[in-house]
Design a protein around this motif. Structure first.
Motif, PDB file in Angstrom:
ATOM      1  N   GLN A  18      21.588 -57.309  10.123  1.00 23.01           N
ATOM      2  CA  GLN A  18      22.519 -57.381  11.170  1.00 23.01           C
ATOM      3  C   GLN A  18      23.821 -57.042  10.876  1.00 23.01           C
ATOM      4  N   HIS A  19      24.210 -56.929   9.685  1.00 22.04           N
ATOM      5  CA  HIS A  19      25.581 -56.399   9.045  1.00 22.04           C
ATOM      6  C   HIS A  19      25.593 -54.927   8.775  1.00 22.04           C
ATOM      7  N   LEU A  20      24.753 -54.169   9.232  1.00 24.03           N
ATOM      8  CA  LEU A  20      24.666 -52.846   8.822  1.00 24.03           C
ATOM      9  C   LEU A  20      25.291 -52.293  10.144  1.00 24.03           C
TER      10      LEU A  20
ATOM     11  N   ILE B  65      13.689 -47.404   9.614  1.00 27.71           N
ATOM     12  CA  ILE B  65      12.941 -47.948  11.011  1.00 27.71           C
ATOM     13  C   ILE B  65      14.073 -48.646  11.760  1.00 27.71           C
ATOM     14  N   TYR B  66      14.760 -49.690  11.223  1.00 23.54           N
ATOM     15  CA  TYR B  66      15.422 -50.547  11.922  1.00 23.54           C
ATOM     16  C   TYR B  66      16.809 -49.726  12.523  1.00 23.54           C
ATOM     17  N   GLY B  67      17.214 -48.531  11.890  1.00 23.57           N
ATOM     18  CA  GLY B  67      18.312 -47.938  12.461  1.00 23.57           C
ATOM     19  C   GLY B  67      17.758 -46.962  13.662  1.00 23.57           C
ATOM     20  N   GLU B  68      16.610 -46.335  13.269  1.00 29.52           N
ATOM     21  CA  GLU B  68      15.802 -45.858  14.385  1.00 29.52           C
ATOM     22  C   GLU B  68      15.465 -46.500  15.638  1.00 29.52           C
TER      23      GLU B  68
ATOM     24  N   GLN C  41      14.709 -57.801  16.820  1.00 26.64           N
ATOM     25  CA  GLN C  41      14.796 -59.082  16.665  1.00 26.64           C
ATOM     26  C   GLN C  41      14.042 -59.591  15.507  1.00 26.64           C
ATOM     27  N   LYS C  42      12.679 -59.264  15.386  1.00 26.19           N
ATOM     28  CA  LYS C  42      11.707 -59.654  14.462  1.00 26.19           C
ATOM     29  C   LYS C  42      12.480 -59.322  13.048  1.00 26.19           C
ATOM     30  N   MET C  43      12.861 -58.049  12.886  1.00 24.04           N
ATOM     31  CA  MET C  43      13.466 -57.465  11.725  1.00 24.04           C
ATOM     32  C   MET C  43      14.524 -58.147  11.089  1.00 24.04           C
ATOM     33  N   GLU C  44      15.379 -58.761  12.247  1.00 23.65           N
ATOM     34  CA  GLU C  44      16.649 -59.373  11.779  1.00 23.65           C
ATOM     35  C   GLU C  44      16.341 -60.795  11.442  1.00 23.65           C
TER      36      GLU C  44
END
Length: 61
Positions: free
Chosen positions: A57-59, A13-16, A47-50
């Motif tokens: 953030q390091h992906l 989800i983050y990547g998408e 931002q919320k996920m991070e």
């Protein structure tokens, strides 16, 4: 924090969201604008996920 998703799903989800945000920025530079709220919403989700999982953030992009 438990989102109700597996780690793999959260990373997906983050990547998408990051991919869609990048697409929005490319479209804007080409003179095509999407919905005004979509870019803001994507940034907010990212931002919320991070904040909940700083390791995201390091992906790589």
């Amino acid at each position: 924090m438990d989102f109700g998703f597996s780690q793999v799903e959260v990373i997906y989800i983050y990547g998408e969201c990051k991919k869609r945000l990048k697409e929005q920025e490319i479209a804007k530079s080409a003179g095509v604008s999407g919905g005004p709220g979509e870019k803001k919403t994507l940034r907010s989700i990212i931002q919320k996920m991070e904040r909940c999982c700083p390791a995201l953030q390091h992906l790589p992009d």
